[in-house]
Design an enzyme around this catalytic site. Structure first.
Site, short mmCIF file in Angstrom:
data_model
loop_
_atom_site.label_atom_id
_atom_site.label_comp_id
_atom_site.label_asym_id
_atom_site.label_seq_id
_atom_site.Cartn_x
_atom_site.Cartn_y
_atom_site.Cartn_z
N ASN A 1 0.86 -1.18 0.00
CA ASN A 1 0.00 0.00 0.00
C ASN A 1 0.90 1.23 0.00
OD1 ASN A 1 -1.76 2.09 0.53
ND2 ASN A 1 -2.32 1.38 2.59
N TRP A 2 0.94 1.89 -1.12
CA TRP A 2 1.83 3.05 -1.24
C TRP A 2 1.28 4.30 -0.56
CZ3 TRP A 2 4.60 3.42 -6.72
CH2 TRP A 2 5.48 2.33 -6.84
N LYS A 3 0.02 4.24 -0.13
CA LYS A 3 -0.61 5.41 0.52
C LYS A 3 -0.39 6.65 -0.37
CE LYS A 3 0.01 3.08 4.88
NZ LYS A 3 0.19 3.13 6.34
N HIS B 1 -9.27 1.15 5.31
CA HIS B 1 -7.98 1.33 5.97
C HIS B 1 -8.16 2.24 7.18
CE1 HIS B 1 -3.84 2.39 6.79
NE2 HIS B 1 -3.48 1.34 6.08
N GLU C 1 -6.50 4.58 8.27
CA GLU C 1 -6.25 6.00 7.99
C GLU C 1 -7.49 6.66 7.39
OE1 GLU C 1 -2.61 5.37 5.83
OE2 GLU C 1 -1.64 4.77 7.70
N GLU D 1 -4.79 -5.02 10.61
CA GLU D 1 -3.76 -4.00 10.79
C GLU D 1 -3.99 -3.28 12.11
OE1 GLU D 1 -1.96 -2.84 6.71
OE2 GLU D 1 -3.62 -1.49 7.15
N GLY E 1 3.24 2.03 10.82
CA GLY E 1 4.24 3.09 10.70
C GLY E 1 5.00 3.38 11.98
N SER F 1 4.04 -2.35 10.16
CA SER F 1 5.49 -2.43 10.39
C SER F 1 6.11 -3.75 9.95
CB SER F 1 5.83 -2.12 11.86
OG SER F 1 5.47 -0.79 12.18
N GLY G 1 3.09 -1.18 4.16
CA GLY G 1 3.10 0.24 3.82
C GLY G 1 4.50 0.69 3.42
N GLY G 2 5.21 1.28 4.36
CA GLY G 2 6.50 1.90 4.09
C GLY G 2 7.48 1.00 3.35
P1 13P Z 1 3.49 0.22 7.52
O1 13P Z 1 3.95 -1.08 6.87
O2 13P Z 1 4.20 1.41 7.01
O3 13P Z 1 3.46 0.09 9.00
O4 13P Z 1 1.95 0.43 7.06
C1 13P Z 1 1.06 -0.61 7.16
C2 13P Z 1 -0.19 -0.24 6.45
O5 13P Z 1 -0.93 0.62 6.90
C3 13P Z 1 -0.50 -0.91 5.19
O6 13P Z 1 -1.79 -0.66 4.76
#
Ligand code: 13P
Length: 247
Positions: free
Chosen positions: A9-11, A93, A95, A163, A169, A207, A228-229
């Protein structure tokens, strides 16, 4: 048998030059032994679909509207994501639940819209740190699952991503026992909600890195990760893909 899924997920990250990472990733995994999914910003979906060429890389959106079309400035319909080259869409998600006050009912409606457009919905759930510390994690994720899963969900059109909000993050990851407990609870809850429960893929997210992927993938009922990251570069994502292939 559930086919494992490594999802990124590149957000809100990525301009055109980020497509170089797609080439590096597909070059590193020309014939992956797992499903590989990247969810870039909507602006990159069509270009990413072009950039993948004949590679099996799958592409997803990060959100869709619950309606098929209409006067909703700035929103994207599931059919538009599909038209641009997506096969999946993330819904619910944390967020988006936090930033846009999305409820379980909203998420279920978006997942239903995704299904209607022929997309696989990646439905996200997860407890906050307060909920975890109060001992409510299992009850919270079970309720989110019940509320966010639409009518018509099948093993083929739905993926669930657990998640924990506090792990996203932060570099903080639940213990393997905690992940296993939640995934086992979700599998059991799915059995009460749908017929094909044993075929639904359950992803862990929060993470996930190359350094912890293998141990996370050793947990029963973890069928992959939503990353994510560490999905933003091939250098970081590739070891996670390899760990899943070897799990
Ligand atoms: P991180 O891997 O950066 O913690 O993010 C997880 C995430 O929210 C994937 O949707």
């Amino acid at each position: 048998m559930r086919r494992k899924l490594a999802a990124g997920n590149w957000k809100m990250h990525g301009l055109t030059d980020a497509l170089a990472e797609v080439k590096a990733l597909t070059d590193a995994h020309p014939d992956p032994d797992v499903d590989l999914l990247l969810c870039p910003p909507a602006t990159l979906i069509a270009q990413m679909a072009w950039a993948r060429g004949t590679h099996a890389l799958q592409i997803g959106g990060q959100d869709c509207h619950a309606e098929q079309a209409g006067a909703h400035t700035g929103d994207i319909a599931a059919a538009m994501l599909k038209d641009a080259g997506a096969s999946h869409v993330i819904v619910g998600h944390s967020e988006r639940r936090a930033d846009h006050a999305e409820t379980d009912a909203d998420v279920a409606a978006k997942a239903a819209a995704a299904h209607a457009a022929g997309l696989i919905a990646v439905i996200c759930i997860g407890e906050t740190l307060d909920q975890r510390e109060a001992g409510h994690a299992l009850a919270v994720v079970t309720a989110q699952l019940q509320g966010s899963l639409p009518e018509g969900a099948t093993a083929a059109n739905t993926v669930i991503a657990y998640e924990p909000v506090w792990a996203i993050g932060t570099g903080r990851v639940p213990t393997l026992d905690q992940i296993g407990e939640v995934h086992g609870t979700l599998r059991a809850a799915l059995r009460d909600l749908m017929r094909e429960a044993s075929g639904v893929r359950l992803l862990y997210g929060g993470s996930v890195k190359g350094a912890n992927a293998a141990e996370i993938f050793s947990v029963p009922d973890v069928d992959g990760a939503l990353v994510g990251g560490a999905s933003l570069t091939a250098a970081d994502f590739s070891p996670i893909v390899t760990a899943l292939e070897n799990a």
